[in-house]
Design an enzyme around this catalytic site. Structure first.
Site, PDB file in Angstrom:
ATOM      1  N   ARG A 105      -1.959 -13.835   5.347  1.00  0.00           N
ATOM      2  CA  ARG A 105      -1.256 -13.569   4.220  1.00  0.00           C
ATOM      3  C   ARG A 105      -0.283 -14.733   3.753  1.00  0.00           C
ATOM      4  O   ARG A 105       0.495 -15.290   4.304  1.00  0.00           O
ATOM      5  CB  ARG A 105      -0.213 -12.611   4.404  1.00  0.00           C
ATOM      6  N   HIS A 150       1.979 -12.959   9.424  1.00  0.00           N
ATOM      7  CA  HIS A 150       0.650 -13.139   8.831  1.00  0.00           C
ATOM      8  C   HIS A 150       0.464 -14.604   8.238  1.00  0.00           C
ATOM      9  O   HIS A 150      -0.482 -14.855   8.241  1.00  0.00           O
ATOM     10  CB  HIS A 150       0.453 -12.091   7.685  1.00  0.00           C
ATOM     11  N   ASP A 157      -3.858  -6.680  10.604  1.00  0.00           N
ATOM     12  CA  ASP A 157      -3.533  -5.495  10.339  1.00  0.00           C
ATOM     13  C   ASP A 157      -5.084  -4.711  10.587  1.00  0.00           C
ATOM     14  O   ASP A 157      -5.997  -5.025   9.543  1.00  0.00           O
ATOM     15  CB  ASP A 157      -2.875  -4.849   9.155  1.00  0.00           C
ATOM     16  N   GLU A 239       4.326  -1.038  14.448  1.00  0.00           N
ATOM     17  CA  GLU A 239       3.253  -0.736  13.666  1.00  0.00           C
ATOM     18  C   GLU A 239       2.048  -0.785  14.406  1.00  0.00           C
ATOM     19  O   GLU A 239       1.655  -1.907  14.992  1.00  0.00           O
ATOM     20  CB  GLU A 239       3.145  -1.880  12.409  1.00  0.00           C
ATOM     21  N   HIS A 242      -0.416  -3.700  13.744  1.00  0.00           N
ATOM     22  CA  HIS A 242      -0.255  -5.022  13.479  1.00  0.00           C
ATOM     23  C   HIS A 242      -0.370  -5.672  14.912  1.00  0.00           C
ATOM     24  O   HIS A 242       0.302  -5.241  15.974  1.00  0.00           O
ATOM     25  CB  HIS A 242       1.185  -5.059  13.077  1.00  0.00           C
TER      26      HIS A 242
END
Length: 260
Positions: A105, A150, A157, A239, A242
């Site tokens: 990301r 990320h 994810d 999460e 994740h």
């Protein structure tokens, strides 16, 4: 005099062009940064892993395609991609497959998240992704931050799907939304096995070991966690989707090249 003027103008032109290049603002110079040599496309390492890159689409908590996602591709550091390939081989033997929602990301995408979170008037996706959380609490509650693992390239994810995996239907902006923690039959359709919540559900039910998640939903989370941990990944407890490679090659570097 006419000829002399023409000669002067002809001589002046190259100097004018040179001056414009020297004085041009930096924002106009050079292309966007490229990925370093250590990054690969996941599809090149394992083309069998399903990819549904959510931030390339408007079906995410912001409601728009996130800045920095120019292609729906999963990019990772090579060690992370190769470790994920090992997990996939184990899943395929069970008639299952991994599916990634997000991988590398860029920092500009994280900045987009931050700008969206500060705009308290934009709640178009609240009914699905954060129905029980006031948007003003997203930073304090840890759902949004100014840095993301990320961006280091070794976090992803993901979920599990049963084979053969039918594609998830496209989200239509403006369609009626259901809470991400609603029963699976009521949530937005996803070919994932039932994990108890949808992806990116801003709710404590998304905590991997939340005691309210039982039965098949809990078993699915534990199956994913066990397989990922055996391949060298660590789960973020808040999460279920994740994971980060424990021995990531860039533990302190946050990249900003676009996904393309």
């Amino acid at each position: 005099m006419v000829k002399l003027s023409a000669v002067c103008r002809a001589l002046a032109l190259p100097f004018a062009v040179l001056a414009s290049l020297v004085s041009a603002p930096a924002a106009q110079a050079g292309p966007a940064p490229k990925s370093p040599p250590g990054f690969v496309s996941l599809a090149e390492v394992d083309p069998t892993i399903v990819q549904e890159m959510r931030y390339f689409t408007p079906h995410n908590f912001t409601g728009h395609r996130v800045d920095g996602y120019r292609r729906p591709r999963c990019l990772l550091t090579r060690p992370a991609a190769e470790s994920l390939h090992r997990v996939q081989r184990a899943m395929l033997r069970r008639g299952l497959s991994l599916k990634v929602y997000d991988c590398y990301r860029p920092q500009r995408a994280v900045n987009d998240f931050v700008a969206w979170a500060k705009n308290l008037d934009d709640t178009r996706m609240k009914a699905e992704f954060y129905p029980r959380v006031d948007k003003s609490r997203l930073f304090a509650d840890g759902y949004i931050a100014e840095k993301s693992g990320h961006s280091r390239g070794s976090t992803m994810d993901l979920t599990i799907v049963r084979l053969p995996a039918l594609p998830t239907r496209p989200y239509v902006p403006g369609e009626r939304l259901a809470p991400c923690f609603a029963p699976r039959s009521e949530r937005f359709p996803d070919n994932s096995v039932d994990m108890g919540t949808g992806f990116d559900c801003f709710d404590t039910l998304s905590h991997t070991l939340d005691p309210r998640i039982q039965g098949r939903q809990r078993s699915n989370r534990l199956l994913l966690r066990s397989a990922m941990e055996k391949a060298g990944f660590t789960n973020l407890a808040e999460e279920w989707w994740h994971y980060t490679l424990r021995d990531e090659p860039y533990p302190a570097t946050y990249f900003d090249f676009p996904v393309r």
